[in-house]
Design an enzyme around this catalytic site. Structure first.
Site, mmCIF file in Angstrom:
data_model
loop_
_atom_site.group_PDB
_atom_site.id
_atom_site.type_symbol
_atom_site.label_atom_id
_atom_site.label_comp_id
_atom_site.label_asym_id
_atom_site.label_seq_id
_atom_site.Cartn_x
_atom_site.Cartn_y
_atom_site.Cartn_z
ATOM 1 N N GLU A 253 0.804 -1.226 0.000
ATOM 2 C CA GLU A 253 0.000 0.000 0.000
ATOM 3 C C GLU A 253 0.834 1.271 0.000
ATOM 4 O OE1 GLU A 253 -4.399 -0.164 1.378
ATOM 5 O OE2 GLU A 253 -3.112 -0.627 3.089
ATOM 6 N N ASP A 254 2.023 1.202 0.570
ATOM 7 C CA ASP A 254 2.773 2.438 0.792
ATOM 8 C C ASP A 254 4.057 2.569 -0.018
ATOM 9 O OD1 ASP A 254 0.839 3.035 2.583
ATOM 10 O OD2 ASP A 254 1.987 2.517 4.370
ATOM 11 N N ASP B 266 0.064 -4.885 14.358
ATOM 12 C CA ASP B 266 0.180 -3.628 13.614
ATOM 13 C C ASP B 266 -0.541 -2.511 14.369
ATOM 14 O OD1 ASP B 266 0.335 -1.735 11.488
ATOM 15 O OD2 ASP B 266 -1.560 -2.473 10.654
ATOM 16 N N ASP C 137 -7.777 -8.239 43.269
ATOM 17 C CA ASP C 137 -6.753 -8.681 42.323
ATOM 18 C C ASP C 137 -6.208 -7.532 41.474
ATOM 19 O OD1 ASP C 137 -9.072 -8.265 40.949
ATOM 20 O OD2 ASP C 137 -8.903 -10.039 39.687
#
Ligand code: MN
Length: 497
Positions: free
Chosen positions: A78-79, A140, A263
């Site tokens: 894509e880039d 990602d 907890d």
């Protein structure tokens, strides 16, 4: 110091020492670095920092080499000037198939309509033919969230909402507790800034205090372990994730009272074998008195989602209570990484992409998706929470639904085997009536082609066209397309009378 390729290789080597794999991972790093050359992240870092961080997250979950390589290459098509075919040539069909899956998923965006979120979640799951694609996408997004402050405020909020509405619920369903919690904690301040301020002021100091206390208790108990000669693989303090604690505090029985939460922080002990778990429990109980009713044996009786551990809460020397969680390494990885830990990548072998027009990565045989969706519904079967149960039913219904995209990236839900004509009528009656041809994933396709999940569909229309073709009735699947075609001919025959 930012991480380097050597940091990544070091983590991989701990569980996979195959020379060929390590060599390929290094090559993928170099290729990605070269392809992204000159590009910068919004933080000012060079671009490669991001795919590298993604790959490191994947290596920490001990994923296989193709997944790590795909993590390094996930933004290349894509880039950069390189495409999936380049990736296939250099790294093979399996890696190219994974990267293709991630590219498809990148089109899934939250657009702010609430009832839309469930659809998006369903689509996310259904278009990912291979669960590894979802895992890479999670890694990602985790790194994108870690560097979110570099983006303009409007974008931060949208991306964070996507995380709470889409990513975190999916991670949760996949049993990926650690990523789910980390994602939510990163999104919390952007989505609920006022609530976060309250939390930061009133709750975080309590954590800090408790963590210090836990440090002292760990030192003390370590001495006992040494004296008893039990091997401990690791012992560390773990704090409850912020966002899930915040939601818990909102429940009526807690009423924002932090002292009711036992907890908040816990000491987690990882040991080699199941019998070591019980040995450790005995040593702890000998030293400190357990709180009645808080000893839980999830090893003998695992939770519905397969969670296994021994839990106990004891009175510490200072009279305060502290929780211990004891487990084997396998139980630990299952609890933190979920499907990423127990997925067996060799399962299933239908060649889904061989049926797709356009790009066919050679040698990529994604596991049949229904198998892992089925597995999910199995997990959910025993969940008593009705909302979650409903969600699982929705996934079941998915079998007959596909999701396709408009060229603008909007999502259209259609029945299985729907055609471009169904798609056209779904968009608008006039587009249906005037459609002449279609493109699927950029390639011309006939109007009776059966659409597949994740297809991008484009419709060509001819304004001078009088109306639909009667033959379309033989292949359209939606009742709305059928109805609109029939009604066109009905009107026509009436006006001719
Ligand atoms: Mn990315």
């Amino acid at each position: 110091m930012p991480d380097t390729i050597n940091d990544l290789l070091k983590i991989v080597k701990e569980y996979n020492n195959k020379k060929a794999d390590l060599e390929k991972i290094k090559q993928a790093y170099e290729f990605s670095d070269m392809a992204h050359k000159g590009q910068k992240r919004k933080t000012g870092d060079s671009y490669i920092v991001h795919p590298l961080a993604t790959a490191i997250t994947l290596a920490n979950m001990k994923l296989d080499a193709p997944t790590i390589i795909a993590g390094l290459l996930h933004d290349v098509p894509e880039d950069t000037n390189f495409n999936l075919i380049d990736i296939e040539k250099k790294f093979g069909g399996e890696v190219a198939g994974l990267v293709m899956g991630i590219t498809k998923l990148s089109k899934v965006k939250y657009r702010g309509i609430e009832r839309y979120a469930e659809n998006l979640r369903k689509m996310f799951i259904s278009i990912a033919e291979d669960v590894r694609v979802v895992i890479i996408k999670m890694a990602d997004r985790l790194n994108n969230m870690q560097t979110l402050s570099a983006l303009p405020p409007q974008k931060r909020k949208r991306i964070s909402l996507e995380v709470l509405e889409i990513y975190a619920p999916i991670a949760s369903r996949l049993g990926m507790g650690q990523i789910k919690g980390d994602l939510e904690d990163l999104a919390f301040p952007y989505v609920y800034p006022k609530e976060w301020k309250w939390f930061e002021k009133n709750i975080i100091p309590v954590y800090k205090e408790k963590m210090e206390e836990i440090g002292r208790i760990q030192e003390e108990i370590q001495k006992e372990f040494n004296e008893n000669r039990v091997k401990v693989l690791s012992m560390h303090g773990r704090r409850k994730h912020y966002y899930s604690l915040y939601l818990k505090l909102l429940r009526p029985q807690y009423d924002r009272d932090i002292t009711k939460i036992y907890d908040l922080v816990a000491i987690r002990i990882v040991v080699p074998t199941v019998s070591d778990c019980y040995k450790i429990l005995g040593i702890i109980h000998k030293k400190w008195k357990p709180l009645p009713g808080r000893i839980k044996d999830y090893i003998a009786q695992p939770k519905p989602n397969n969670y296994q551990s021994l839990h106990t809460t004891v009175f510490s020397p200072s009279g305060k209570v502290v929780e211990f969680q004891i487990r084997t390494l396998e139980m630990h990885e299952q609890a933190e990484f979920g499907i990423a830990a127990h997925w067996h990548f060799k399962e299933g072998s239908i060649n889904f992409f061989s049926r797709l027009p356009g790009f066919h990565p050679k040698g990529y045989n994604p596991p049949k998706k229904l198998k892992w969706i089925h597995e999910l519904t199995e997990w959910q079967k025993y969940v008593t929470d009705s909302k979650q149960y409903l969600d699982s039913l929705k996934i079941d219904i998915l079998k007959d639904i596909i999701f396709v995209f408009t060229p603008q990236g909007d999502v259209i839900e259609l029945p299985e085997d729907a055609t471009p004509v169904d798609f056209a009528y779904h968009i608008h009656t006039e587009i249906g009536n005037k459609c002449t041809a279609s493109k699927i994933n950029g390639q011309i396709a006939s109007l009776d082609t059966q659409l597949k999940n994740g297809d991008m569909v484009e419709i060509m229309t001819d304004k001078s066209r009088k109306g639909p073709n009667r033959d379309w009735l033989a292949f359209v699947k939606t009742s709305s397309a059928k109805g609109k075609i029939r009604s066109f001919f009905l009107k026509k025959s009436r006006s001719q009378r």
